[in-house]
Design a protein around this motif. Structure first.
Motif: not given
Lengths: 110, 113
Positions: A1-7, A18-25, A86-92, A97-101
């Motif tokens: 599942q993709q990480p969620v970015q805000s705003p 500016a602040v950009i947030n990235c949350s992962s489940s 802007y994209f965050c990318g999360t990995g294990t 498994k580089l998945t982008f927000g």
């Protein structure tokens, strides 16, 4: 599942912050940040590996809270050149498994 | 020298056709990816390969078949193209280690008419 970015999108005047947030489940081992200008490929900004780590260069910095599975990108005194998505990318443990927000579109106006 | 190169840059084709997109990297990376970026700009991972071995197949229709003849190449073949396949497809590569960045190709804009 993709990480969620805000705003999802933000418009700033030159010089504002500016602040950009990235949350992962999922539990995170690493967080990447990339910027993509219109019609171009994403370009690497920085990687954070450890919980609580902060990094930065020039006026762009980021933090990574491993326990909360979140990362934030901070842009200070924004310049016109900061415009883009802007994209965050999360990995294990590795990059396999580089998945982008979901992306954040940043527009800087004079 | 281009680090990650993909061809073609633009591809316009009719529904039902079969097409391929090629990707090559000269960085010596072990891991290669295909991402799809739709009109909403979401960058969705489709496939990930490590040393020619498939790691991720993210619920991509069987019409999409990646092929990695060696670790420097990852091609994408698409059968029976549909209107919904229209998007920009990015190839990328990285070292396997988590503390290293990914490099992207310039993208292939696929338009199915």
């Amino acid at each position: 599942q993709q990480p969620v970015q805000s705003p999802q999108a933000v418009i700033l005047r030159e010089g504002e912050d500016a602040v950009i947030n990235c949350s992962s489940s999922k539990a995170l081992y690493s967080v990447h940040w990339y910027r993509q200008k219109h019609g171009e490929a994403p370009v690497f900004l920085m990687i954070l590996l450890k919980g609580g780590e902060q990094k930065g260069h020039d006026k762009i910095s980021a933090s990574f809270n491993e326990k909360k599975q979140q990362s934030s990108l901070y842009l200070t005194a924004s310049q016109l050149s900061y415009s883009g998505t802007y994209f965050c990318g999360t990995g294990t443990f590795g990059n396999e498994k580089l998945t982008f927000g979901t992306g954040t579109r940043l527009t800087i106006i004079p | 020298d281009t680090a990650v190169s993909q061809t073609p840059k633009y591809l316009v084709t009719q529904m039902g056709n079969d097409k391929s997109i090629k990707c090559e990297q000269n960085l010596g990376h072990d891991t290669m990816y295909w991402y799809k970026q739709d009109s909403k700009k979401f960058l969705k991972i489709m496939f990930s390969y490590n040393n020619k071995e498939l790691i991720i197949n993210e619920t991509v229709p069987n019409r999409f078949s990646p092929k990695s003849p060696d670790k420097a190449h990852l091609n994408l073949h698409i059968n029976s193209l549909e209107l919904g396949d229209s998007a920009v497809y990015f190839c990328a590569s990285a070292k396997r280690e988590a503390n290293t960045e990914a490099f992207f190709g310039q993208g292939t804009r696929l338009t199915v008419v």
